[in-house]
Design a protein around this motif. Sequence first.
Motif, PDB file in Angstrom:
ATOM      1  N   LEU A 153       0.828  -1.211   0.000  1.00  0.00           N
ATOM      2  CA  LEU A 153       0.000   0.000   0.000  1.00  0.00           C
ATOM      3  C   LEU A 153       0.865   1.265   0.000  1.00  0.00           C
ATOM      4  CD1 LEU A 153      -2.883   1.181   0.193  1.00  0.00           C
ATOM      5  CD2 LEU A 153      -2.638   1.110   2.685  1.00  0.00           C
ATOM      6  N   VAL A 154       1.916   1.245   0.816  1.00  0.00           N
ATOM      7  CA  VAL A 154       2.750   2.450   0.958  1.00  0.00           C
ATOM      8  C   VAL A 154       3.729   2.598  -0.205  1.00  0.00           C
ATOM      9  CG1 VAL A 154       4.496   3.591   2.386  1.00  0.00           C
ATOM     10  CG2 VAL A 154       2.534   2.465   3.475  1.00  0.00           C
ATOM     11  N   PHE A 155       4.553   1.549  -0.437  1.00  0.00           N
ATOM     12  CA  PHE A 155       5.670   1.692  -1.366  1.00  0.00           C
ATOM     13  C   PHE A 155       5.319   1.366  -2.822  1.00  0.00           C
ATOM     14  CE2 PHE A 155       7.703   0.964   2.771  1.00  0.00           C
ATOM     15  CZ  PHE A 155       8.539   2.066   2.817  1.00  0.00           C
ATOM     16  N   ALA A 156       4.246   0.610  -3.043  1.00  0.00           N
ATOM     17  CA  ALA A 156       3.865   0.283  -4.420  1.00  0.00           C
ATOM     18  C   ALA A 156       2.702   1.146  -4.910  1.00  0.00           C
ATOM     19  CB  ALA A 156       3.493  -1.201  -4.524  1.00  0.00           C
ATOM     20  N   VAL A 157       1.681   1.290  -4.070  1.00  0.00           N
ATOM     21  CA  VAL A 157       0.486   2.023  -4.498  1.00  0.00           C
ATOM     22  C   VAL A 157       0.664   3.530  -4.322  1.00  0.00           C
ATOM     23  CG1 VAL A 157      -1.994   2.327  -4.142  1.00  0.00           C
ATOM     24  CG2 VAL A 157      -0.984   0.049  -3.976  1.00  0.00           C
ATOM     25  N   TRP A 158       1.027   3.962  -3.113  1.00  0.00           N
ATOM     26  CA  TRP A 158       1.134   5.398  -2.854  1.00  0.00           C
ATOM     27  C   TRP A 158       2.385   6.024  -3.474  1.00  0.00           C
ATOM     28  CZ3 TRP A 158      -0.355   5.401   3.085  1.00  0.00           C
ATOM     29  CH2 TRP A 158      -1.716   5.089   3.192  1.00  0.00           C
ATOM     30  N   LEU A 159       3.545   5.410  -3.230  1.00  0.00           N
ATOM     31  CA  LEU A 159       4.800   5.999  -3.687  1.00  0.00           C
ATOM     32  C   LEU A 159       5.213   5.526  -5.078  1.00  0.00           C
ATOM     33  CD1 LEU A 159       6.856   5.815  -0.347  1.00  0.00           C
ATOM     34  CD2 LEU A 159       5.617   7.771  -1.293  1.00  0.00           C
ATOM     35  N   GLY A 160       4.768   4.321  -5.453  1.00  0.00           N
ATOM     36  CA  GLY A 160       5.100   3.796  -6.777  1.00  0.00           C
ATOM     37  C   GLY A 160       6.555   3.419  -6.959  1.00  0.00           C
ATOM     38  N   TRP A 161       7.252   3.121  -5.871  1.00  0.00           N
ATOM     39  CA  TRP A 161       8.673   2.790  -5.954  1.00  0.00           C
ATOM     40  C   TRP A 161       8.914   1.367  -6.468  1.00  0.00           C
ATOM     41  CZ3 TRP A 161      10.828   4.974  -0.646  1.00  0.00           C
ATOM     42  CH2 TRP A 161      10.724   6.362  -0.673  1.00  0.00           C
ATOM     43  N   PHE A 162       7.988   0.464  -6.188  1.00  0.00           N
ATOM     44  CA  PHE A 162       8.148  -0.945  -6.555  1.00  0.00           C
ATOM     45  C   PHE A 162       6.886  -1.433  -7.250  1.00  0.00           C
ATOM     46  CE2 PHE A 162      10.499  -0.289  -2.559  1.00  0.00           C
ATOM     47  CZ  PHE A 162      11.779  -0.648  -2.966  1.00  0.00           C
ATOM     48  N   PRO A 163       7.008  -2.469  -8.091  1.00  0.00           N
ATOM     49  CA  PRO A 163       5.798  -3.094  -8.641  1.00  0.00           C
ATOM     50  C   PRO A 163       5.012  -3.799  -7.540  1.00  0.00           C
ATOM     51  CG  PRO A 163       7.765  -4.343  -9.241  1.00  0.00           C
ATOM     52  CD  PRO A 163       8.248  -3.081  -8.599  1.00  0.00           C
ATOM     53  N   ALA A 164       3.704  -3.726  -7.607  1.00  0.00           N
ATOM     54  CA  ALA A 164       2.868  -4.316  -6.561  1.00  0.00           C
ATOM     55  C   ALA A 164       2.825  -5.832  -6.661  1.00  0.00           C
ATOM     56  CB  ALA A 164       1.448  -3.753  -6.645  1.00  0.00           C
ATOM     57  N   GLN A 165       2.880  -6.359  -7.871  1.00  0.00           N
ATOM     58  CA  GLN A 165       2.777  -7.806  -8.068  1.00  0.00           C
ATOM     59  C   GLN A 165       3.527  -8.213  -9.318  1.00  0.00           C
ATOM     60  OE1 GLN A 165      -1.504  -8.609  -8.135  1.00  0.00           O
ATOM     61  NE2 GLN A 165      -1.380  -9.428  -6.062  1.00  0.00           N
ATOM     62  N   GLY A 166       3.757  -9.519  -9.428  1.00  0.00           N
ATOM     63  CA  GLY A 166       4.275 -10.076 -10.656  1.00  0.00           C
ATOM     64  C   GLY A 166       5.787 -10.148 -10.725  1.00  0.00           C
ATOM     65  N   PHE A 167       6.242 -10.836 -11.761  1.00  0.00           N
ATOM     66  CA  PHE A 167       7.661 -11.050 -12.038  1.00  0.00           C
ATOM     67  C   PHE A 167       7.821 -10.968 -13.545  1.00  0.00           C
ATOM     68  CE2 PHE A 167      11.568 -13.697 -12.341  1.00  0.00           C
ATOM     69  CZ  PHE A 167      12.331 -13.066 -11.354  1.00  0.00           C
TER      70      PHE A 167
END
Length: 316
Positions: A153-167
């Motif tokens: 929620l914080v680093f993928a959705v709000w900040l967009g630093w990392f992908p939320a899912q997948g490879f």
Amino acid sequence: MIRYALTRGALLLLGLFVASALIFLTLRVLPGDVAQIIAGVNSTPEQVAAIRDRLGLDQPLPVQYGAWIAGIFRGDFGSSLLTGAPVVGELVQKGQVTIPLGLMSMVIALLIALPFGVVSAMRRGHADGTALNIGAQAIAAVPVVWAGMMLVLVFAVWLGWFPAQGFPRGGWSEPGLAFRSLLLPAITIGVVEGAMLMRFVRSATLQAGGQDFVRTAAAKGLTRNQALIRHGLPTVGLSIITVLGLQVAGIIVGAVIIEQLFSLPGIGRMLVTDVGNRDLPKVQGELLVLTGFVLIIGFVVDLVHRLIDPRQREAE
């Protein structure tokens, strides 16, 4: 040392044999008929019986187990009942996700546990040391699923630093993207496991600080912290190596859960899917590989502990 290694190696093989037998028997008592699943809901009893005969599922359990073990000695873990793909190939492919995830998680756990555990012990009785100890206890109590959801929620959705899912579909042919895909899941596991390990590092450091040789060093002019760092911390390393071997099991369990949460195509996610499909050869191979990994880590930890601890060698 050689005799000790051979003894531990024999125990490792015995442990793998016992584990294989337990895995095989446990899967046979699960509800559901593999042949019925493959044939489909509208199949006739004759079709189900033909599939059971073709796959050898009508053979006595000792015969099925013997065939499985004989195949493992040849490097053949069997084939998927549903797709026909070799299990070894699937394990190698999925292991390219699970093994790096586990190693990254372990490194992160150590980077958290070692410095903060030592500082927490050295600052015992101070506000910052108490805060570190309370924080470690709180984080260690957090379920890894909840921690993963909050980090997404914080680093993928709000900040967009990392992908939320997948490879990445190309796997490690795209190393930068693959590393970013595993970093947030590894942080999730590493933070929780690191908090657990930090508490042990703190306790081991405090125990080392109470040893006679540390107090003697302090009496000769060193400060308490200097004596602890120079003479106490080397003894802490022996205990940390032992506990770190035990942490591997927690990291593997965390990987199974996190691979589901982050939609990572690893062994853990494949295991959950195959259990639902009753794909016995794949489930057997996956469980045996995970169990063997834990046992091998314990074997290596014992050997390393024996090599660096002169007291155990002198006891021979």
